[in-house]
Design a protein around this motif. Structure first.
Motif, short mmCIF file in Angstrom:
data_model
loop_
_atom_site.label_atom_id
_atom_site.label_comp_id
_atom_site.label_asym_id
_atom_site.label_seq_id
_atom_site.Cartn_x
_atom_site.Cartn_y
_atom_site.Cartn_z
N ARG A 165 7.64 7.00 -5.62
CA ARG A 165 6.17 6.96 -5.56
C ARG A 165 5.66 7.42 -4.20
NH1 ARG A 165 5.31 1.19 -8.78
NH2 ARG A 165 5.52 2.05 -10.88
N GLU A 166 6.36 7.03 -3.13
CA GLU A 166 5.96 7.48 -1.80
C GLU A 166 6.07 9.01 -1.71
OE1 GLU A 166 7.71 5.86 1.67
OE2 GLU A 166 7.01 3.84 1.28
N ALA A 167 7.19 9.53 -2.19
CA ALA A 167 7.40 10.98 -2.13
C ALA A 167 6.34 11.72 -2.95
CB ALA A 167 8.80 11.33 -2.64
N LEU A 168 6.00 11.17 -4.12
CA LEU A 168 4.99 11.80 -4.96
C LEU A 168 3.63 11.77 -4.28
CD1 LEU A 168 4.31 13.08 -7.70
CD2 LEU A 168 3.97 10.77 -8.61
N ALA A 169 3.30 10.63 -3.66
CA ALA A 169 2.02 10.52 -2.96
C ALA A 169 1.93 11.52 -1.81
CB ALA A 169 1.82 9.10 -2.44
N ASP A 170 3.03 11.66 -1.06
CA ASP A 170 3.04 12.61 0.06
C ASP A 170 2.96 14.05 -0.43
OD1 ASP A 170 3.19 10.53 1.84
OD2 ASP A 170 5.37 10.65 2.08
N ALA A 171 3.65 14.34 -1.53
CA ALA A 171 3.66 15.70 -2.05
C ALA A 171 2.29 16.11 -2.59
CB ALA A 171 4.72 15.83 -3.15
N ARG A 172 1.62 15.19 -3.27
CA ARG A 172 0.31 15.51 -3.85
C ARG A 172 -0.76 15.62 -2.77
NH1 ARG A 172 0.21 11.50 -9.15
NH2 ARG A 172 1.32 12.89 -10.57
N GLY A 173 -0.64 14.76 -1.76
CA GLY A 173 -1.62 14.78 -0.67
C GLY A 173 -2.89 14.05 -1.03
N PRO A 174 -3.73 13.74 -0.04
CA PRO A 174 -4.94 12.96 -0.26
C PRO A 174 -5.96 13.63 -1.16
CG PRO A 174 -4.90 13.85 1.98
CD PRO A 174 -3.55 14.09 1.38
N LEU A 175 -6.05 14.96 -1.13
CA LEU A 175 -7.04 15.65 -1.96
C LEU A 175 -6.73 15.54 -3.44
CD1 LEU A 175 -7.73 18.85 0.17
CD2 LEU A 175 -9.06 16.74 0.05
N ALA A 176 -5.45 15.40 -3.75
CA ALA A 176 -5.05 15.28 -5.16
C ALA A 176 -5.01 13.83 -5.61
CB ALA A 176 -3.69 15.93 -5.37
N GLY A 177 -5.37 12.94 -4.72
CA GLY A 177 -5.39 11.53 -5.11
C GLY A 177 -4.08 10.82 -4.86
N GLY A 178 -3.07 11.55 -4.31
CA GLY A 178 -1.79 10.92 -4.02
C GLY A 178 -1.16 10.34 -5.26
N GLY A 179 -0.38 9.30 -5.08
CA GLY A 179 0.25 8.60 -6.20
C GLY A 179 0.16 7.11 -5.98
N ARG A 180 0.44 6.35 -7.00
CA ARG A 180 0.35 4.89 -6.90
C ARG A 180 1.65 4.33 -6.33
NH1 ARG A 180 -4.01 2.78 -9.36
NH2 ARG A 180 -5.18 4.11 -10.77
N VAL A 181 1.52 3.49 -5.30
CA VAL A 181 2.67 2.81 -4.69
C VAL A 181 2.39 1.32 -4.72
CG1 VAL A 181 4.07 2.52 -2.62
CG2 VAL A 181 3.15 4.77 -3.18
N ARG A 182 3.24 0.57 -5.39
CA ARG A 182 3.06 -0.88 -5.46
C ARG A 182 4.27 -1.55 -4.82
NH1 ARG A 182 2.47 -3.90 -11.17
NH2 ARG A 182 4.68 -3.36 -11.26
N VAL A 183 4.00 -2.53 -3.96
CA VAL A 183 5.05 -3.25 -3.26
C VAL A 183 4.99 -4.72 -3.66
CG1 VAL A 183 6.03 -3.83 -1.02
CG2 VAL A 183 4.87 -1.64 -1.32
N ALA A 184 6.12 -5.24 -4.15
CA ALA A 184 6.20 -6.65 -4.55
C ALA A 184 6.74 -7.47 -3.38
CB ALA A 184 7.12 -6.80 -5.76
N VAL A 185 6.02 -8.52 -3.02
CA VAL A 185 6.37 -9.37 -1.88
C VAL A 185 6.26 -10.83 -2.31
CG1 VAL A 185 5.88 -9.96 0.52
CG2 VAL A 185 5.39 -7.65 -0.31
N VAL A 186 7.23 -11.66 -1.93
CA VAL A 186 7.15 -13.09 -2.21
C VAL A 186 6.90 -13.82 -0.89
CG1 VAL A 186 9.68 -13.44 -2.08
CG2 VAL A 186 8.25 -15.08 -3.31
N VAL A 187 5.94 -14.75 -0.92
CA VAL A 187 5.48 -15.45 0.27
C VAL A 187 5.36 -16.94 -0.06
CG1 VAL A 187 3.67 -15.54 2.05
CG2 VAL A 187 4.14 -13.39 0.85
N ASN A 188 5.69 -17.80 0.91
CA ASN A 188 5.50 -19.22 0.68
C ASN A 188 4.01 -19.55 0.66
OD1 ASN A 188 5.68 -18.67 3.59
ND2 ASN A 188 5.30 -20.86 3.83
#
Length: 297
Positions: A78-101
């Motif tokens: 997803r990071e690579a896709l976002a970088d390849a598309r660039g901001p003008l193309a809307g990039g790509g969706r990157v979701r990060v799962a984090v667990v927190v107390n």
């Protein structure tokens, strides 16, 4: 040796995340039969059962490393896709799962998310668990990073010390007068109602053992909500350890008193994350470390 199929890995991750083959099929826009075939093919490649067909479905010990790999590949893709598309193309969706107390989630952690550079398509899947158990979700590949009390690195992860969350023993003045008139003694601690977040939460019992010199078994109210937890204490139903950042307002307003002035419990916290060269993960780590340095002991 036959390689691993990325579509099969994504399907494994979807089955575990969604809890069933049917729900995974809806997420992936395929039929349940296709999901079943992909999982079966992946299991044949590995030579191990990877998913327990329970409700919800869970990864087996053999499936956990592949689940972690699936999450890593998804993040990097997803990071690579976002970088390849660039901001003008809307990039790509990157979701990060984090667990927190829960206490970090209620105090300092959201500020770390707000400190991240704004990026279109970046979203977070925040999970909540006790700090002594958050590392389990890293082990099974469910999350990318964790705020945890575990200082030993989970396999495939980096670990950084964040600091310590300080807890103070709080109760209303009326509760303190009724239950601790003779002081914060072992006999008073054994009989005074105690407020505990849930059955995984052992912070209060750890403090009691340190103060009393032995384990005690007081009556317990379980209150698995941070706002309700504090309100139960303010209403005089029991006493408990409260994060200093939350306790300060109640102490200043006179709603609560410190039952053991000069005594507190410091819980060391660590940041563990997958050992990946990821722009998003690096930025999140920098933000978490920065905010923790300003707020934790």
């Amino acid at each position: 040796m036959e390689g691993l199929d990325s579509a099969q890995l994504r399907t494994l991750a979807a089955v575990v995340a969604e809890g069933s083959f049917e729900a995974a099929a809806r997420l992936l826009h395929v039929t349940p039969s296709a999901v079943s075939q992909r999982i079966k093919a992946l299991e044949e490649t590995v030579g191990q059962v990877l998913v327990r067909r329970t409700r919800p479905c869970v990864a087996t010990e053999a499936g956990r490393p592949l689940l972690r790999l699936a999450g890593q590949l998804t993040l990097l893709e997803r990071e690579a896709l976002a970088d390849a598309r660039g901001p003008l193309a809307g990039g790509g969706r990157v979701r990060v799962a984090v667990v927190v107390n829960a206490d970090s989630l209620a105090t300092w952690f959201p500020a770390a998310l707000a400190r991240l550079p704004q990026r279109n398509g970046l979203s977070f899947d925040l999970r909540q668990d006790d700090q002594d158990h958050t590392a389990e979700l890293l082990r099974d590949g469910s999350v990318t990073a964790a705020v945890t009390a575990q200082r030993e690195a989970v396999q495939g992860c980096r670990v950084l010390r964040l600091g310590a969350m300080r807890y103070r023993a709080l109760a209303t003045p009326e509760f303190a007068a009724a239950q601790f008139a003779g002081g914060f003694t072992p006999s008073a601690l054994a009989g005074a109602p105690l407020v505990v977040f849930d059955r995984k939460d052992r912070v209060q019992h750890r403090f009691i053992r340190a103060v009393a010199g032995r384990p005690l078994d007081p009556p317990v109210h379980y209150v698995p909500s941070v706002p309700a937890f504090s309100e139960v204490i303010r209403l005089g139903l029991g006493w408990s350890l409260v994060p200093e950042q939350i306790a300060e307002a109640d102490l200043a307003a006179g709603r609560c008193v410190d039952l053991a002035p000069g005594q507190h419990l410091d819980v060391p916290l660590y940041w563990q994350h997958w050992r990946l060269e990821s722009e998003v993960l690096n930025a999140l780590t920098a933000a978490v470390r920065g905010v923790a340095a300003e707020t934790l002991r």
